[in-house]
Write a protein that holds these residues in place. Structure first.
Motif, short mmCIF file in Angstrom:
data_model
loop_
_atom_site.label_atom_id
_atom_site.label_comp_id
_atom_site.label_asym_id
_atom_site.label_seq_id
_atom_site.Cartn_x
_atom_site.Cartn_y
_atom_site.Cartn_z
N ALA A 1 53.81 169.33 1.81
CA ALA A 1 55.24 169.42 1.16
C ALA A 1 55.05 169.34 -0.65
N ARG A 2 54.52 169.29 -0.71
CA ARG A 2 54.09 169.43 -2.84
C ARG A 2 54.28 170.96 -2.54
N ALA A 3 52.88 171.35 -2.08
CA ALA A 3 52.80 173.09 -2.83
C ALA A 3 54.30 173.77 -1.99
N GLN A 4 55.04 173.81 -1.20
CA GLN A 4 56.52 173.66 -0.29
C GLN A 4 57.83 173.63 -1.64
N ALA A 5 57.60 172.16 -2.08
CA ALA A 5 57.98 172.22 -3.55
C ALA A 5 58.33 173.02 -4.67
N THR A 6 57.10 173.95 -4.52
CA THR A 6 56.61 174.71 -5.89
C THR A 6 56.50 175.81 -6.16
N VAL A 7 56.65 176.19 -5.08
CA VAL A 7 57.25 177.50 -3.86
C VAL A 7 57.69 179.00 -4.96
N ASP A 8 57.77 178.34 -5.60
CA ASP A 8 59.04 179.25 -6.72
C ASP A 8 57.66 179.49 -8.32
N ASN A 9 56.56 178.65 -8.11
CA ASN A 9 55.87 178.80 -9.14
C ASN A 9 54.60 179.66 -8.73
N ALA A 10 54.06 181.15 -9.26
CA ALA A 10 53.02 181.60 -8.34
C ALA A 10 51.70 180.99 -8.69
N HIS A 11 51.89 180.30 -10.59
CA HIS A 11 50.59 179.74 -10.89
C HIS A 11 50.69 178.64 -9.91
N MET A 12 51.29 177.83 -9.55
CA MET A 12 50.72 176.01 -9.34
C MET A 12 50.09 176.16 -8.06
N ARG A 13 48.67 175.86 -8.05
CA ARG A 13 48.22 175.32 -6.68
C ARG A 13 48.02 173.47 -6.28
N TYR A 14 47.81 173.86 -5.60
CA TYR A 14 47.07 172.18 -5.15
C TYR A 14 46.10 171.94 -3.91
N PHE A 15 45.28 171.34 -4.29
CA PHE A 15 43.97 171.31 -3.52
C PHE A 15 44.25 169.87 -2.23
N ILE A 16 43.30 170.01 -1.46
CA ILE A 16 42.16 168.78 -0.73
C ILE A 16 41.17 168.71 -1.45
N LEU A 17 41.37 167.38 -1.57
CA LEU A 17 39.64 166.79 -2.41
C LEU A 17 39.21 166.06 -1.07
N HIS A 18 37.78 166.52 -0.60
CA HIS A 18 37.33 165.39 0.10
C HIS A 18 36.20 164.77 -0.08
N ALA A 19 36.67 163.78 -0.97
CA ALA A 19 36.28 162.78 -2.00
C ALA A 19 35.51 161.80 -1.49
N HIS A 20 34.96 161.94 -0.11
CA HIS A 20 34.28 161.14 0.55
C HIS A 20 32.82 161.63 0.16
N LYS A 21 32.42 163.09 0.48
CA LYS A 21 31.60 164.00 0.12
C LYS A 21 30.69 163.73 -1.38
N LEU A 22 32.26 163.90 -2.02
CA LEU A 22 31.53 163.89 -3.34
C LEU A 22 30.35 162.02 -3.44
N ILE A 23 31.30 161.25 -3.06
CA ILE A 23 30.93 159.93 -3.19
C ILE A 23 30.04 159.57 -2.44
N ASP A 24 29.91 160.00 -1.25
CA ASP A 24 28.56 159.88 -0.32
C ASP A 24 28.27 161.41 0.58
N PRO A 25 27.59 162.42 -0.25
CA PRO A 25 26.71 163.47 -0.12
C PRO A 25 26.17 163.21 1.42
N ARG A 26 25.24 162.62 1.73
CA ARG A 26 24.98 162.31 2.97
C ARG A 26 25.88 162.13 4.21
N SER A 27 27.20 161.73 3.79
CA SER A 27 28.19 161.59 5.03
C SER A 27 28.25 162.81 5.45
N ASP A 28 28.16 162.81 7.19
CA ASP A 28 28.95 164.31 7.76
C ASP A 28 30.22 164.28 8.22
N VAL A 29 31.46 163.24 8.08
CA VAL A 29 32.23 163.91 8.36
C VAL A 29 32.74 163.98 7.62
#
Length: 87
Positions: free
Chosen positions: A59-87
């Motif tokens: 939804a957020r990426a589609q709202a900024t489709v006219d600006n080629a410099h805008m990028r959105y990311f999904i960070l899987h923070a549970h893997k950063l918090i606990d690297p042993r996590s296998d999910v």
């Protein structure tokens, strides 16, 4: 007592607790993963499932489709918090 990894923590087997952060902002160049100004990075939200995070990201990426410099990311923070996590 050793701390539990997220994979070992008690949870519903069908709904493990995850932490997906959706952020975005203007990049210096569309082909480079470097934000133009870190003070302007947008925090879209924190989500407990990948599907919810993906909906917010899309939804957020589609709202900024006219600006080629805008990028959105999904960070899987549970893997950063606990690297042993296998999910």
């Amino acid at each position: 007592m050793d701390p539990l990894s997220m994979a070992d923590a008690p949870h519903n087997a069908h709904d493990p607790q995850l932490l997906h952060l959706v952020i975005g902002g203007e990049m210096r160049h569309p082909a480079e993963p470097v934000f133009r100004d870190l003070t302007q990075v947008e925090f879209v939200g924190a989500f407990g499932s990948y599907d919810e995070a993906k909906q917010a990201w899309k939804a957020r990426a589609q709202a900024t489709v006219d600006n080629a410099h805008m990028r959105y990311f999904i960070l899987h923070a549970h893997k950063l918090i606990d690297p042993r996590s296998d999910v």
